[in-house]
Design a protein around this motif. Structure first.
Motif, PDB file in Angstrom:
ATOM      1  N   LEU A   1       0.821  -1.209   0.000  1.00 30.45           N
ATOM      2  CA  LEU A   1       0.000   0.000   0.000  1.00 30.45           C
ATOM      3  C   LEU A   1       0.858   1.263   0.000  1.00 30.45           C
ATOM      4  O   LEU A   1       0.348   2.365  -0.201  1.00 30.45           O
ATOM      5  CB  LEU A   1      -0.921   0.010   1.230  1.00 30.45           C
ATOM      6  N   LYS A   2       2.158   1.081   0.259  1.00 29.54           N
ATOM      7  CA  LYS A   2       3.114   2.186   0.299  1.00 29.54           C
ATOM      8  C   LYS A   2       2.717   3.226   1.348  1.00 29.54           C
ATOM      9  O   LYS A   2       2.739   4.433   1.102  1.00 29.54           O
ATOM     10  CB  LYS A   2       3.259   2.834  -1.078  1.00 29.54           C
ATOM     11  N   VAL A   3       2.352   2.721   2.536  1.00 33.73           N
ATOM     12  CA  VAL A   3       2.049   3.574   3.679  1.00 33.73           C
ATOM     13  C   VAL A   3       2.796   3.039   4.892  1.00 33.73           C
ATOM     14  O   VAL A   3       3.250   1.889   4.898  1.00 33.73           O
ATOM     15  CB  VAL A   3       0.535   3.646   3.977  1.00 33.73           C
ATOM     16  N   ALA A   4       2.887   3.868   5.914  1.00 40.78           N
ATOM     17  CA  ALA A   4       3.551   3.449   7.146  1.00 40.78           C
ATOM     18  C   ALA A   4       2.696   2.411   7.876  1.00 40.78           C
ATOM     19  O   ALA A   4       1.464   2.403   7.751  1.00 40.78           O
ATOM     20  CB  ALA A   4       3.771   4.660   8.049  1.00 40.78           C
ATOM     21  N   GLU A   5       3.362   1.567   8.631  1.00 38.95           N
ATOM     22  CA  GLU A   5       2.648   0.566   9.426  1.00 38.95           C
ATOM     23  C   GLU A   5       1.675   1.246  10.379  1.00 38.95           C
ATOM     24  O   GLU A   5       0.571   0.743  10.604  1.00 38.95           O
ATOM     25  CB  GLU A   5       3.640  -0.295  10.199  1.00 38.95           C
ATOM     26  N   LYS A   6       2.068   2.379  10.933  1.00 33.28           N
ATOM     27  CA  LYS A   6       1.194   3.113  11.851  1.00 33.28           C
ATOM     28  C   LYS A   6      -0.097   3.537  11.146  1.00 33.28           C
ATOM     29  O   LYS A   6      -1.170   3.527  11.745  1.00 33.28           O
ATOM     30  CB  LYS A   6       1.921   4.332  12.412  1.00 33.28           C
ATOM     31  N   THR A   7      -0.011   3.907   9.886  1.00 33.66           N
ATOM     32  CA  THR A   7      -1.188   4.297   9.113  1.00 33.66           C
ATOM     33  C   THR A   7      -2.152   3.124   8.988  1.00 33.66           C
ATOM     34  O   THR A   7      -3.356   3.272   9.190  1.00 33.66           O
ATOM     35  CB  THR A   7      -0.788   4.809   7.716  1.00 33.66           C
ATOM     36  N   VAL A   8      -1.619   1.956   8.656  1.00 34.54           N
ATOM     37  CA  VAL A   8      -2.464   0.763   8.540  1.00 34.54           C
ATOM     38  C   VAL A   8      -3.085   0.433   9.897  1.00 34.54           C
ATOM     39  O   VAL A   8      -4.263   0.104   9.988  1.00 34.54           O
ATOM     40  CB  VAL A   8      -1.680  -0.449   7.990  1.00 34.54           C
ATOM     41  N   CYS A   9      -2.314   0.555  10.956  1.00 30.26           N
ATOM     42  CA  CYS A   9      -2.814   0.275  12.298  1.00 30.26           C
ATOM     43  C   CYS A   9      -3.970   1.216  12.645  1.00 30.26           C
ATOM     44  O   CYS A   9      -5.015   0.780  13.146  1.00 30.26           O
ATOM     45  CB  CYS A   9      -1.686   0.412  13.309  1.00 30.26           C
ATOM     46  N   THR A  10      -3.812   2.494  12.358  1.00 28.51           N
ATOM     47  CA  THR A  10      -4.861   3.479  12.623  1.00 28.51           C
ATOM     48  C   THR A  10      -6.112   3.167  11.806  1.00 28.51           C
ATOM     49  O   THR A  10      -7.231   3.208  12.331  1.00 28.51           O
ATOM     50  CB  THR A  10      -4.353   4.901  12.300  1.00 28.51           C
ATOM     51  N   MET A  11      -5.939   2.849  10.532  1.00 28.44           N
ATOM     52  CA  MET A  11      -7.068   2.503   9.676  1.00 28.44           C
ATOM     53  C   MET A  11      -7.768   1.256  10.190  1.00 28.44           C
ATOM     54  O   MET A  11      -9.004   1.200  10.220  1.00 28.44           O
ATOM     55  CB  MET A  11      -6.582   2.284   8.231  1.00 28.44           C
ATOM     56  N   THR A  12      -6.999   0.275  10.604  1.00 22.75           N
ATOM     57  CA  THR A  12      -7.555  -0.987  11.075  1.00 22.75           C
ATOM     58  C   THR A  12      -8.381  -0.780  12.342  1.00 22.75           C
ATOM     59  O   THR A  12      -9.433  -1.392  12.510  1.00 22.75           O
ATOM     60  CB  THR A  12      -6.428  -2.006  11.304  1.00 22.75           C
ATOM     61  N   GLN A  13      -7.926   0.087  13.218  1.00 29.18           N
ATOM     62  CA  GLN A  13      -8.676   0.378  14.435  1.00 29.18           C
ATOM     63  C   GLN A  13     -10.027   1.011  14.117  1.00 29.18           C
ATOM     64  O   GLN A  13     -10.954   0.909  14.899  1.00 29.18           O
ATOM     65  CB  GLN A  13      -7.856   1.281  15.360  1.00 29.18           C
ATOM     66  N   LYS A  14     -10.135   1.629  12.948  1.00 34.20           N
ATOM     67  CA  LYS A  14     -11.399   2.232  12.495  1.00 34.20           C
ATOM     68  C   LYS A  14     -12.229   1.258  11.665  1.00 34.20           C
ATOM     69  O   LYS A  14     -13.283   1.622  11.160  1.00 34.20           O
ATOM     70  CB  LYS A  14     -11.109   3.491  11.690  1.00 34.20           C
ATOM     71  N   GLY A  15     -11.727   0.033  11.469  1.00 37.43           N
ATOM     72  CA  GLY A  15     -12.505  -0.993  10.778  1.00 37.43           C
ATOM     73  C   GLY A  15     -12.096  -1.298   9.351  1.00 37.43           C
ATOM     74  O   GLY A  15     -12.710  -2.140   8.709  1.00 37.43           O
ATOM     75  N   GLU A  16     -11.104  -0.627   8.827  1.00 36.74           N
ATOM     76  CA  GLU A  16     -10.642  -0.905   7.472  1.00 36.74           C
ATOM     77  C   GLU A  16      -9.131  -0.874   7.438  1.00 36.74           C
ATOM     78  O   GLU A  16      -8.536   0.064   7.990  1.00 36.74           O
ATOM     79  CB  GLU A  16     -11.181   0.134   6.489  1.00 36.74           C
ATOM     80  N   PRO A  17      -8.491  -1.768   6.760  1.00 34.46           N
ATOM     81  CA  PRO A  17      -9.007  -2.980   6.130  1.00 34.46           C
ATOM     82  C   PRO A  17      -9.406  -4.018   7.178  1.00 34.46           C
ATOM     83  O   PRO A  17      -9.031  -3.902   8.347  1.00 34.46           O
ATOM     84  CB  PRO A  17      -7.814  -3.475   5.302  1.00 34.46           C
ATOM     85  N   PRO A  18     -10.183  -5.021   6.755  1.00 29.26           N
ATOM     86  CA  PRO A  18     -10.623  -6.051   7.700  1.00 29.26           C
ATOM     87  C   PRO A  18      -9.432  -6.783   8.312  1.00 29.26           C
ATOM     88  O   PRO A  18      -8.497  -7.149   7.614  1.00 29.26           O
ATOM     89  CB  PRO A  18     -11.479  -6.992   6.857  1.00 29.26           C
ATOM     90  N   ALA A  19      -9.470  -6.951   9.641  1.00 30.82           N
ATOM     91  CA  ALA A  19      -8.347  -7.579  10.338  1.00 30.82           C
ATOM     92  C   ALA A  19      -8.833  -8.215  11.638  1.00 30.82           C
ATOM     93  O   ALA A  19      -9.979  -8.018  12.046  1.00 30.82           O
ATOM     94  CB  ALA A  19      -7.286  -6.534  10.639  1.00 30.82           C
ATOM     95  N   PHE A  20      -7.944  -8.948  12.255  1.00 27.90           N
ATOM     96  CA  PHE A  20      -8.214  -9.547  13.562  1.00 27.90           C
ATOM     97  C   PHE A  20      -6.902  -9.576  14.324  1.00 27.90           C
ATOM     98  O   PHE A  20      -5.831  -9.417  13.745  1.00 27.90           O
ATOM     99  CB  PHE A  20      -8.806 -10.955  13.412  1.00 27.90           C
ATOM    100  N   LYS A  21      -7.006  -9.720  15.628  1.00 26.58           N
ATOM    101  CA  LYS A  21      -5.801  -9.729  16.452  1.00 26.58           C
ATOM    102  C   LYS A  21      -5.468 -11.144  16.913  1.00 26.58           C
ATOM    103  O   LYS A  21      -6.360 -11.921  17.244  1.00 26.58           O
ATOM    104  CB  LYS A  21      -5.970  -8.826  17.674  1.00 26.58           C
ATOM    105  N   VAL A  22      -4.178 -11.428  16.936  1.00 30.67           N
ATOM    106  CA  VAL A  22      -3.635 -12.671  17.477  1.00 30.67           C
ATOM    107  C   VAL A  22      -2.538 -12.253  18.447  1.00 30.67           C
ATOM    108  O   VAL A  22      -1.556 -11.632  18.033  1.00 30.67           O
ATOM    109  CB  VAL A  22      -3.061 -13.580  16.363  1.00 30.67           C
ATOM    110  N   GLY A  23      -2.738 -12.562  19.706  1.00 29.33           N
ATOM    111  CA  GLY A  23      -1.730 -12.188  20.702  1.00 29.33           C
ATOM    112  C   GLY A  23      -1.446 -10.701  20.736  1.00 29.33           C
ATOM    113  O   GLY A  23      -0.312 -10.296  20.959  1.00 29.33           O
ATOM    114  N   GLY A  24      -2.455  -9.878  20.479  1.00 28.66           N
ATOM    115  CA  GLY A  24      -2.288  -8.428  20.510  1.00 28.66           C
ATOM    116  C   GLY A  24      -1.723  -7.822  19.244  1.00 28.66           C
ATOM    117  O   GLY A  24      -1.503  -6.614  19.180  1.00 28.66           O
TER     118      GLY A  24
END
Length: 65
Positions: A15-38
């Motif tokens: 996606l050519k974005v920072a990991e923090k950006t993906v983390c922030t987006m994921t916390q808002k529900g996109e892209p679809p994700a799930f947590k394993v061990g935090g």
């Protein structure tokens, strides 16, 4: 066929974005994700479908303007 599980860095890189950006987006529900061990994990098929939907939506917006 099994659905590959991706890590946060593996999703951020194409996606050519920072990991923090993906983390922030994921916390808002996109892209679809799930947590394993935090830690966030992503199903490749769900992530690809999410990207395709975003791409189609962007193309539709461009055509209608």
């Amino acid at each position: 066929m099994t659905d590959e599980i991706l890590t946060l860095p593996e999703v951020a890189q194409p996606l050519k974005v920072a990991e923090k950006t993906v983390c922030t987006m994921t916390q808002k529900g996109e892209p679809p994700a799930f947590k394993v061990g935090g830690q966030w994990r992503f199903r490749r098929m769900a992530s690809d479908a999410w990207i395709d939907a975003k791409t189609r939506r962007a193309a539709g917006e461009e055509e209608s303007t």
